[in-house]
Design an enzyme around this catalytic site. Structure first.
Site, short mmCIF file in Angstrom:
data_model
loop_
_atom_site.label_atom_id
_atom_site.label_comp_id
_atom_site.label_asym_id
_atom_site.label_seq_id
_atom_site.Cartn_x
_atom_site.Cartn_y
_atom_site.Cartn_z
N SER A 22 9.37 -7.06 3.72
CA SER A 22 10.51 -7.10 4.66
C SER A 22 11.49 -8.21 4.29
O SER A 22 12.70 -8.02 4.28
CB SER A 22 10.01 -7.36 6.08
OG SER A 22 9.26 -6.27 6.53
N ASP A 311 2.52 -1.64 11.09
CA ASP A 311 2.15 -1.44 9.68
C ASP A 311 0.66 -1.71 9.42
O ASP A 311 0.13 -1.31 8.39
CB ASP A 311 2.97 -2.37 8.78
CG ASP A 311 4.44 -1.96 8.74
OD1 ASP A 311 4.75 -0.80 9.08
OD2 ASP A 311 5.28 -2.80 8.38
N ARG A 383 0.01 2.50 2.48
CA ARG A 383 -0.92 1.84 3.41
C ARG A 383 -2.19 2.68 3.65
O ARG A 383 -3.26 2.15 3.91
CB ARG A 383 -0.21 1.52 4.72
CG ARG A 383 0.96 0.54 4.49
CD ARG A 383 1.33 -0.26 5.71
NE ARG A 383 2.67 -0.83 5.55
CZ ARG A 383 2.95 -1.95 4.89
NH1 ARG A 383 1.99 -2.64 4.32
NH2 ARG A 383 4.20 -2.37 4.79
C1 S3P Z 1 10.30 -3.09 8.79
C2 S3P Z 1 10.22 -2.65 10.08
C3 S3P Z 1 9.22 -1.67 10.54
C4 S3P Z 1 8.06 -1.58 9.56
C5 S3P Z 1 8.52 -1.42 8.14
C6 S3P Z 1 9.36 -2.63 7.74
C7 S3P Z 1 11.34 -4.05 8.41
O1 S3P Z 1 9.83 -0.40 10.64
O2 S3P Z 1 7.22 -0.49 9.90
O3 S3P Z 1 7.43 -1.32 7.27
O4 S3P Z 1 11.29 -4.62 7.32
O5 S3P Z 1 12.25 -4.26 9.23
P1 S3P Z 1 10.63 0.07 11.95
O6 S3P Z 1 11.87 -0.72 12.05
O7 S3P Z 1 10.91 1.53 11.70
O8 S3P Z 1 9.69 -0.15 13.09
#
Ligand code: S3P
Length: 423
Positions: A22, A311, A383
């Site tokens: 992220s 996640d 995952r």
């Molecule tokens: C993420 C937000 C999450 C997560 C993804 C990464 C991010 O998704 O599941 O793996 O980096 O902002 P969502 O915003 O769809 O919840």
């Protein structure tokens, strides 16, 4: 690609992990639109984050590696890409980058792989259109997206779904908009974008669940360090908790409080995890995690906790099945991740002889179940590949994992590390 994972008794040693996925995406995007040079150490080696770098290079950012393997980006004004942008398997890339593209003085086309083509984008199209953007999508929601850049204006947007990707998309668009941009979150989600915006020099404040980005920010390139990825660490934490003789240290992991609900959840079900040597770099907290096999009880994930653990749920499902059981609710988002993760968990558990009851937005797994050696399938989901290779360590015989290479989306070298620490 297939991998065979043999049963083990323990995981032991010290591991470090690729940089947080992220945070890497956000640093690459912000560095590309900031003035001057940014140097990013420990940038994620995962394919998703390489997709972001590829898109930013296609948009005119100069992206290179220095001798220490750091990503060096010369940012500035973006230019019209010569061809379609490829987000690969990465929902974060397409959703967040669309916020930037919506404000550029050109049209861009962005798409990705088969899995990405099934993931809904209406959640970003709606707020971007409110800001003045013009976006075409298949059936109004699916990639490819054609984004006609426009002059945008700030909005005050209550997020209908808890999503850090949508929040980030709106904030990134807000960087180019006239007037302030406000995002209101129904529950708190990861705040890496807000932290990174401040690091690059924007005026972005957060009070409770209301984030305000002041118009007119001028971002400046800078040196950055990406902490290890806690969502990747989770697979090793679960492996250590499952196997009786385990004692493992995961070094240099991001423990940002909007991500570390995982550690609280694990402590809450009885896990012995110590967070050592917590330090702060670039506004993000980093620590070392020491985990030892523990006796665990039943876990329950619902409400805001579901969003905070979204996640990690595949790995936590594996942990719950072998230990005290787990119930997950309010998790319809799991059905629209890289795969329908409720379905791909169920089909793999069934192959291992593990029972799982599913609902539209969650599941229940009784604890104390035996895992049988089986042929498993990641279904192309990183995952799921990693969660079931940890399950395989605790099985009564070897498991074959089809599509194991999908782990490389967030964690290239995962299987080598797993073999290194499994005994
Ligand atoms: C993420 C937000 C999450 C997560 C993804 C990464 C991010 O998704 O599941 O793996 O980096 O902002 P969502 O915003 O769809 O919840």
């Amino acid at each position: 690609m297939r991998e065979t994972v043999a049963p083990a008794k323990a995981v032991q040693g010290i591991v470090s992990l690729p940089g947080d996925k992220s945070i890497s995406h956000r640093y690459a995007m912000l560095a590309s639109i900031a003035e001057g040079q940014s140097v990013i150490a420990n940038y994620s080696t995962g394919a998703d984050c390489q997709s972001t770098l590829g898109c930013m290079a296609a948009l005119g950012a100069q992206v290179e590696r220095d001798q220490q393997g750091r990503v060096v980006i010369q940012g500035g004004t973006l230019r019209e890409p010569a061809s379609q942008l490829d987000a690969g398997n990465s929902g974060s890339t397409i959703r967040m980058l669309s916020g930037i593209l919506a404000a550029q003085p050109f049209t861009s086309l962005i798409a990705g792989d088969e899995s990405l083509a099934r993931r809904p984008m209406a959640r970003i199209i709606k707020p971007l259109e409110q800001m003045g953007a013009s976006i075409e999508a298949r059936d109004g929601t699916y990639p490819p997206l054609t984004i006609h850049g426009r002059t945008l204006h700030g909005i005050d947007y209550p997020l209908p779904v808890p999503s850090a990707q949508v929040k980030s998309c709106v904030l990134l668009a807000g960087l180019f908009a006239q007037g302030d941009t406000i995002v209101r979150e129904p529950v708190r989600t990861r705040d890496h974008t807000e932290i990174a915006l401040r690091e690059f020099g924007a005026d972005c404040s957060a009070e409770k669940r209301v984030i305000t980005l002041r118009a007119g920010a001028r971002l400046k390139g800078r040196e950055l360090f990406v902490p290890g990825d806690l969502s990747s660490a989770c697979f090793f934490l679960v492996a250590a908790l499952l196997m009786k003789e385990s004692d493992l240290v995961v070094h240099g992991v991001g423990v940002n409080p909007t991500r570390s609900a995982l550690l609280d959840y694990l402590a809450g079900i009885g896990a012995s995890i110590k967070v050592l040597d917590v330090r702060q770099i670039g506004g993000e907290l980093i620590g070392d995690l020491r985990v030892r096999a523990s006796r665990l009880h039943r876990g329950s994930v619902d409400g805001p906790l579901t969003a905070a653990l979204i996640d990690e749920i595949p790995a936590l499902a594996v942990l719950g099945a072998a230990t005290g059981g787990i119930t997950v609710r309010d998790a319809s988002e799991l059905r629209i991740k890289e795969t329908d993760r409720i379905a791909t968990l169920e089909s793999n558990f069934r192959r291992m002889g593990v029972e799982m009851e599913t609902t539209a937005d969650g599941f229940h797994i009784a604890g104390g179940q035996k895992f049988h050696g089986a042929e498993l399938d990641s279904c192309g989901d990183h995952r799921i590949a990693m969660a079931f290779s940890v399950a395989a360590l605790a099985a009564d015989g070897p498991c074959e994992i089809e599509g194991a290479d999908s782990a490389g989306v967030s964690f290239p070298g995962f299987f080598d590390k797993l073999r290194e620490i499994a005994h």
